[in-house]
Motif scaffolding. Structure first.
Motif, short mmCIF file in Angstrom:
data_model
loop_
_atom_site.label_atom_id
_atom_site.label_comp_id
_atom_site.label_asym_id
_atom_site.label_seq_id
_atom_site.Cartn_x
_atom_site.Cartn_y
_atom_site.Cartn_z
N LEU A 88 -11.87 -8.75 0.38
CA LEU A 88 -10.43 -8.60 0.82
C LEU A 88 -9.97 -9.35 2.07
CD1 LEU A 88 -11.19 -4.73 1.16
CD2 LEU A 88 -8.90 -5.97 -0.86
N THR A 89 -11.10 -9.47 2.91
CA THR A 89 -10.87 -10.36 3.83
C THR A 89 -9.82 -12.04 3.57
OG1 THR A 89 -11.83 -9.73 5.30
CG2 THR A 89 -11.05 -12.31 6.10
N GLY A 90 -10.40 -12.45 2.43
CA GLY A 90 -10.27 -13.87 1.43
C GLY A 90 -8.67 -13.70 1.23
N GLU A 91 -8.42 -12.36 0.42
CA GLU A 91 -7.36 -11.64 0.27
C GLU A 91 -6.23 -11.51 1.22
OE1 GLU A 91 -7.02 -8.19 -2.46
OE2 GLU A 91 -8.40 -9.14 -3.56
N ALA A 98 0.48 -17.88 2.03
CA ALA A 98 1.80 -17.91 0.85
C ALA A 98 2.43 -17.31 1.50
CB ALA A 98 1.14 -16.83 -0.33
N ILE A 99 2.59 -16.35 2.01
CA ILE A 99 3.94 -15.78 3.44
C ILE A 99 4.05 -17.08 4.37
CG2 ILE A 99 4.56 -14.55 5.35
CD1 ILE A 99 2.50 -12.15 3.78
N SER A 100 3.00 -17.73 4.93
CA SER A 100 2.92 -19.00 5.92
C SER A 100 4.10 -20.19 5.38
CB SER A 100 2.61 -19.49 6.63
OG SER A 100 2.16 -20.47 7.75
N ASP A 101 3.70 -20.16 4.15
CA ASP A 101 4.05 -21.53 3.13
C ASP A 101 5.77 -20.84 2.76
OD1 ASP A 101 2.13 -22.79 2.95
OD2 ASP A 101 1.27 -22.01 1.03
N ILE A 102 6.24 -20.18 2.48
CA ILE A 102 7.39 -19.84 2.27
C ILE A 102 8.44 -19.81 3.52
CG2 ILE A 102 8.98 -17.73 1.64
CD1 ILE A 102 7.19 -16.87 -0.15
N VAL A 177 2.90 -10.01 0.97
CA VAL A 177 2.83 -9.04 2.20
C VAL A 177 2.16 -7.43 2.08
CG1 VAL A 177 4.81 -7.44 4.00
CG2 VAL A 177 5.81 -9.38 3.17
N ASN A 178 3.27 -6.79 0.24
CA ASN A 178 2.20 -6.28 -0.64
C ASN A 178 0.49 -5.92 -0.25
OD1 ASN A 178 4.84 -4.56 -0.13
ND2 ASN A 178 4.98 -4.66 -2.11
N ARG A 184 -5.51 -4.90 4.12
CA ARG A 184 -6.11 -4.60 5.44
C ARG A 184 -6.27 -2.68 5.17
NH1 ARG A 184 -1.28 -7.20 8.48
NH2 ARG A 184 -2.23 -9.13 9.40
N ASN A 185 -5.18 -2.45 4.22
CA ASN A 185 -6.26 -0.37 4.21
C ASN A 185 -7.39 0.05 3.47
OD1 ASN A 185 -3.21 -0.06 5.17
ND2 ASN A 185 -2.20 0.18 2.93
N LYS A 186 -7.65 -1.10 2.98
CA LYS A 186 -8.42 -1.06 1.93
C LYS A 186 -10.10 -1.25 3.30
CE LYS A 186 -7.13 -1.14 -2.49
NZ LYS A 186 -7.29 -2.56 -3.82
N ILE A 187 -9.79 -2.74 4.00
CA ILE A 187 -10.55 -2.90 4.91
C ILE A 187 -11.25 -1.50 6.30
CG2 ILE A 187 -11.35 -4.31 6.54
CD1 ILE A 187 -10.34 -6.22 5.39
#
Length: 323
Positions: A88-91, A98-102, A177-178, A184-187
């Protein structure tokens, strides 16, 4: 797995085994018809104490084994959860990238249109972008009532080409973002489970409890085995005493038999001495003439017949006719 400092030794018996197995002197195996038989494997069959010890060891090891299996299962579950957290940390890293690239694309678009960061157009765009982000299920961004009213006025006035393209890019961030928020919630959930498992493990101390229970089983069995050994020892003493008594009786019988034989020899010797004496006396009478000799010989034969003796057994007892 956390195990306290317990010492649990089950390789040797707590009570020394005093029995002996048949052995060939090297590998403890008895031979039967050319085939080797491991006498040690037959101990539990022929020896009730060995059988009891084996039964108790098996029970104690099952207690520890069950607890260890349970702990291993917990360890495996926690390891799987930690591996999931790493995944999950990798995800999260991928989504954030991806957000940073946008956002970098939006900055490039701003440069392309030559819009200044402190311009009203840019400020209105930032408010519009905030409004877009509030629609993301994974976003915790919220608008105030005044901000909602301001966005409505901006939209009513119409958006510039730059604002439209930049907002389109902003909307493409939604899935990332989702995903980031979900990861994060799963972690957070996995970490909570791991923490609670550690707390419960400390409370239960299942391995420590298992060792204590196994020790109690072995201790109780030791008392029982000791009783069996004492009973066995008593039986052994009784058997030995019985054998010694029987040996003493046999020795007494042999002694009595020997004494009777000695007495019989003494009686026989006495009878022979008396017979010899009578023979000598009878022989002395032969000096009175032929009739006396014949009479002496007849008396000797009568005495020999009376005692059921064979004439040849009486050495030197014959009377010479010519004397």
């Amino acid at each position: 797995m956390q195990i306290k400092n317990y010492s649990y030794f089950v390789g040797e018996d707590q009570v020394q085994n005093r029995r002996h197995s048949v052995s060939d002197g090297k590998n403890g195996k008895a031979k039967n018809g050319g085939k080797s038989i491991d006498a040690r494997s037959m101990a539990s069959v022929t020896d009730p104490i060995a059988a009891k010890k084996a039964q108790v060891r098996k029970k104690a090891m099952k207690i520890i084994g069950d607890a260890f299996a349970g702990e291993s299962k917990i360890d495996d579950d926690m390891a799987n959860r930690r591996e999931k957290i790493r995944s999950l940390t990798g995800e999260i890293g991928d989504s954030a990238k991806a957000i940073s690239d946008i956002e970098a694309s939006r900055a490039a678009l701003q440069d392309k249109f030559g819009v200044s960061s402190d311009s009203q157009e840019q400020k209105d765009l930032e408010l519009l972008a905030k409004g877009v982000e509030t629609g993301f299920s994974g976003s915790d961004v919220r608008l105030t009532k005044e901000e909602e009213e301001q966005i409505a006025k901006i939209k009513a006035a119409g958006l510039t080409e730059y604002q439209q393209q930049s907002l389109a890019l902003k909307k493409s961030e939604e899935s990332y973002v989702n995903e980031l928020a979900d990861a994060r919630n799963k972690i957070q959930t996995e970490n909570a489970v791991i923490r609670q498992t550690k707390i419960e493990r400390l409370k239960s101390n299942s391995m420590g409890a298992a060792f204590e229970q196994a020790d109690a089983v072995m201790g109780a069995a030791s008392d029982e085995i000791m009783g069996m050994l004492i009973a066995e020892g008593k039986d052994h003493i009784d058997e030995k005493q019985e054998e010694e008594k029987k040996t003493a009786e046999e020795a007494a019988d042999k002694k009595k038999e020997l004494e009777e034989k000695l007495q019989a020899r003494k009686d026989e010797k006495k009878e022979q001495e008396e017979l010899t004496k009578d023979i000598v006396e009878a022989a002395n009478k032969q000096a009175g003439g032929t009739d006396s000799v014949v009479q002496a010989q007849q008396e000797i034969k009568d005495m020999m017949n009376k005692l059921k003796l064979v004439e040849d057994d009486v050495k030197g007892a014959a009377v010479d006719q010519g004397i």
